[in-house]
Design a protein around this motif. Structure first.
Motif, short mmCIF file in Angstrom:
data_model
loop_
_atom_site.label_atom_id
_atom_site.label_comp_id
_atom_site.label_asym_id
_atom_site.label_seq_id
_atom_site.Cartn_x
_atom_site.Cartn_y
_atom_site.Cartn_z
N MET A 316 -3.42 2.15 -3.26
CA MET A 316 -2.52 3.03 -2.52
C MET A 316 -1.63 2.25 -1.56
SD MET A 316 -2.91 5.85 -4.00
CE MET A 316 -1.62 6.60 -3.01
N TRP A 317 -2.03 1.03 -1.18
CA TRP A 317 -1.14 0.20 -0.37
C TRP A 317 0.08 -0.20 -1.20
CZ3 TRP A 317 0.64 -4.92 -0.64
CH2 TRP A 317 1.29 -5.40 0.52
N ASN A 318 -0.13 -0.64 -2.42
CA ASN A 318 0.98 -1.01 -3.29
C ASN A 318 1.88 0.20 -3.54
OD1 ASN A 318 -1.67 -2.44 -4.02
ND2 ASN A 318 -0.16 -3.88 -4.76
N TRP A 319 1.27 1.35 -3.77
CA TRP A 319 2.00 2.61 -4.00
C TRP A 319 2.81 2.99 -2.76
CZ3 TRP A 319 2.30 7.58 -2.15
CH2 TRP A 319 2.74 8.59 -3.02
N LEU A 320 2.19 2.86 -1.60
CA LEU A 320 2.87 3.20 -0.35
C LEU A 320 4.10 2.31 -0.15
CD1 LEU A 320 3.01 4.42 2.58
CD2 LEU A 320 1.43 2.60 3.26
N VAL A 321 3.94 1.01 -0.32
CA VAL A 321 5.04 0.08 -0.05
C VAL A 321 6.21 0.33 -1.00
CG1 VAL A 321 5.71 -2.34 0.06
CG2 VAL A 321 3.52 -1.62 0.99
#
Length: 648
Positions: A316-321
């Motif tokens: 979800m960090w990759n998705w958020l960024v």
């Protein structure tokens, strides 16, 4: 027909990106007019039209090729997308170059800072120039052992601007956990912070980094981000430099456009049953899928403020960024969601005027048990969407969101995973929200539920599958040259069909209910039971903070064992056991009722917060747990070992 718990207004539907896309796809790509089911059917049947429509509608920056959009269209794995198209991930996330705020950073200690898109591009240019100078480019890996900081985003964007691959984990991983991951992919550069804050504590990162580097000879440069201090001790860190001293100030961003399937991210499976799988995701598939999800399903735009509570070790960090590609403002938070108190995230949501707030069912459940009611204490007027993922969202949590957070809110439960760095089923701005359900399959995702005979199962429990290729399928696993591990992971159960490993129901509304992981499914008397079915009932009870269910091999069958973590001061007595059993029986079936109920002080979780039924199942059967470094609290397993309650 069950009435929805929330329905979007006609005005909201009309103003959505999805409505604009549907009209665009009709005019430019021949999509049919109609409802969401009609649009979804076209998106999976006409994949060669749908994905170029997404690329054009989203304004994806790329160099088009002459190859067909999709080759070997029905081969899974094996389909090839946009084969000679070239693009750069960071270029698309940094398309803005102005004074719009790109990132707001907050932490549990009350720190706050901002970066504009212009400042972000400047920092990415500086760091990328330093990486280029030491020879980083396509084919290389750069790793981050980092908290959720702006510098972590900058390091990832600098890496991917050069066409290299980024991989990261959060600093709460132990030395062996880091080596199990980074040791497989051999990064040349390691970014780390000097430490991090969590729940009021200051935790050191440099000591474990020194331990990692002793066994990770591929790293020839270490870049240290000062976070808990101003002058980190670089002794014992070979070729180490502070983040602020690395690179070339004033260097402009240069973006290396690479083929569509060039490695972008290396992600890791949980690793609770062995060394984690290294899942490689490509530049084009990740970008296209995230653009689709942010724009069409999340209705995200440049005026939005997107927050998701995550670490750099969760997809979800990759998705958020990736949200930067919409030109919106990202809100990053670092620290505990309950430090200094339970309201820390909601004060931030009010202050920063967050429009999309992402969290987990675990957090919502804990907040509900704490009698938190943020909607009564904070101005959440800007909040339009609440996203939830990480585990199934119970029906009672839908009630809590609409009763105690905000009544007029799009509650978008989403489900997918690290395996696809995106979602199979998720929120939908056109559709109503039904209690306990994920709204719809994602556009372009041929998501269904199969029974054991590989037949579509409507309103019956079965395996969540995807029956047609999609661009964000992994390009493979690291160190799996013949693809055998990749095929075994997803395509053995139903040949030619992606079997995701979730037990689910496809509802009459066209939505989905996730019932837990297939490998954790209970099987008493030959009847398959998803663990989430039990958790939903048990965790209604005020006395119970959380629970975990496993199947114990017993008397030539399997019996259900339920472990419960109780509220402080509560004792598991006969009366409470009866209430638990009665609650489960009343809302499910007698098969769901546990044969044994056992109280434990803690429940083991992965570092990304998911409970680990398989590890507990191994412990109660006296089997080894191969990789406790993947757990946030491995000591919790001791509470399940040699329990006398399970001996009779």
């Amino acid at each position: 027909m069950v009435e929805p718990i929330w329905t979007p207004s006609p005005e909201r539907v009309a103003a959505s990106n999805l409505t604009r896309f549907a009209a665009f796809a009709r005019n430019r790509y021949g999509a049919p007019a109609g409802d969401y089911a009609t649009l979804w059917r076209w998106s999976v049947e006409q994949r060669e039209r749908f994905w170029p429509a997404v690329m054009e509608f989203a304004g994806v920056l790329h160099t088009p090729g002459t190859a067909p959009v999709l080759q070997q269209r029905d081969l899974m794995p094996g389909a090839r997308w946009f084969e000679d198209t070239r693009l750069n991930f960071a270029e698309n996330l940094l398309a803005r170059d102005d004074d719009q705020v790109a990132i707001v950073f907050c932490n549990e200690r009350g720190a706050r800072r901002e970066l504009t898109y212009r400042q972000l591009r400047s920092e990415v240019g500086r760091i990328a120039a330093g990486l280029r100078e030491i020879g980083i480019g396509p084919g290389d890996r750069v790793a981050g052992f980092v908290p959720n900081l702006p510098e972590s985003v900058i390091a990832m964007l600098a890496t991917t601007s050069l066409g290299a691959a980024w991989t990261s984990c959060s600093p709460d991983f132990g030395i062996n956990g880091v080596l199990d991951r980074f040791g497989q992919v051999a990064p040349r550069v390691l970014f780390t912070a000097d430490g991090y804050f969590y729940s009021g504590k200051v935790l050191d990162s440099l000591a474990p980094v020194r331990g990692v580097l002793e066994q990770l000879p591929s790293v020839d440069r270490v870049i240290v981000i000062p976070y808990v201090g101003t002058t980190p001790d670089l002794a014992g860190l070979p070729n180490a430099v502070q983040f602020g001293d690395f690179g070339q100030p004033g260097a402009q961003c240069e973006f290396e456009r690479v083929p569509f399937d060039t490695p972008l991210f290396v992600m890791y499976s949980s690793g609770t049953t062995g060394v984690p799988k290294c899942i490689v995701h490509g530049v084009g598939g990740t970008l296209l899928q995230h653009r689709k999800e942010h724009l069409l399903h999340g209705d995200l735009g440049p005026d939005d403020r997107l927050f998701f509570f995550t670490t750099c070790g969760w997809m979800m960090w990759n998705w958020l960024v990736s949200g930067l590609a919409t030109g919106c403002t990202l809100v990053l938070y670092e620290g505990s969601p309950f430090s200094p108190d339970r309201d820390v995230l909601w004060r931030m949501a009010e202050r920063e005027r967050i429009t999309q707030f992402g969290t987990s069912p675990k957090y919502l459940s804990a907040l509900q048990k704490e009698a938190g009611a943020p909607g009564r204490h904070f101005d959440l007027g800007a909040l339009r969407t609440l996203l939830s993922t990480g585990s199934p969202l119970a029906p009672e949590q839908f009630d809590f969101v609409y009763g105690d957070i905000k009544a007029d809110l799009h509650l978008a439960s989403i489900s997918g995973g690290t395996d696809i760095i995106s979602c199979f089923c998720l929120g939908n701005p056109w559709l109503p929200v039904h209690r306990g359900e994920i709204q719809s399959p994602g556009l372009g995702m041929a998501t269904q539920v199969y029974d054991d005979a590989a037949r579509p199962a409507l309103e019956r429990q079965g395996e969540l599958v995807c029956t047609a290729p999609f661009p964000s399928m992994p390009i493979g696993f690291w160190n799996d040259p013949d693809g055998s591990k990749y095929r075994a992971a997803y395509f053995e159960r139903f040949p030619g069909v992606w079997c995701h490993g979730d037990y689910a129901v496809h509802t009459a509304h066209g939505g989905f209910v996730i019932l837990g992981r297939s490998d954790a499914v209970l099987n008493p008397g030959g009847v398959r039971i998803g663990t989430a079915e039990i958790y939903r009932q048990v965790e209604k009870l005020e006395e119970i903070l959380e629970s975990l269910a496993v199947g114990q091999e017993w008397d030539n069958d399997v019996r259900v064992v339920l472990f419960v973590r109780l509220r402080p001061g509560v004792t598991l007595d006969a009366a409470l056991e009866k209430r638990i059993r009665d609650t489960i029986r009343a809302s499910t079936t007698p098969r769901h009722v546990p044969a044994r109920i056992v109280s434990v002080p803690d429940i083991p979780r992965t570092i990304s917060g998911k409970i680990v039924e398989l590890a507990v199942r191994n412990v109660i059967h006296g089997r080894p747990v191969r990789n406790t470094d993947a757990l946030a609290n491995p000591q919790a397993l001791d509470h399940f070992r040699d329990r006398p309650e399970l001996a009779s």
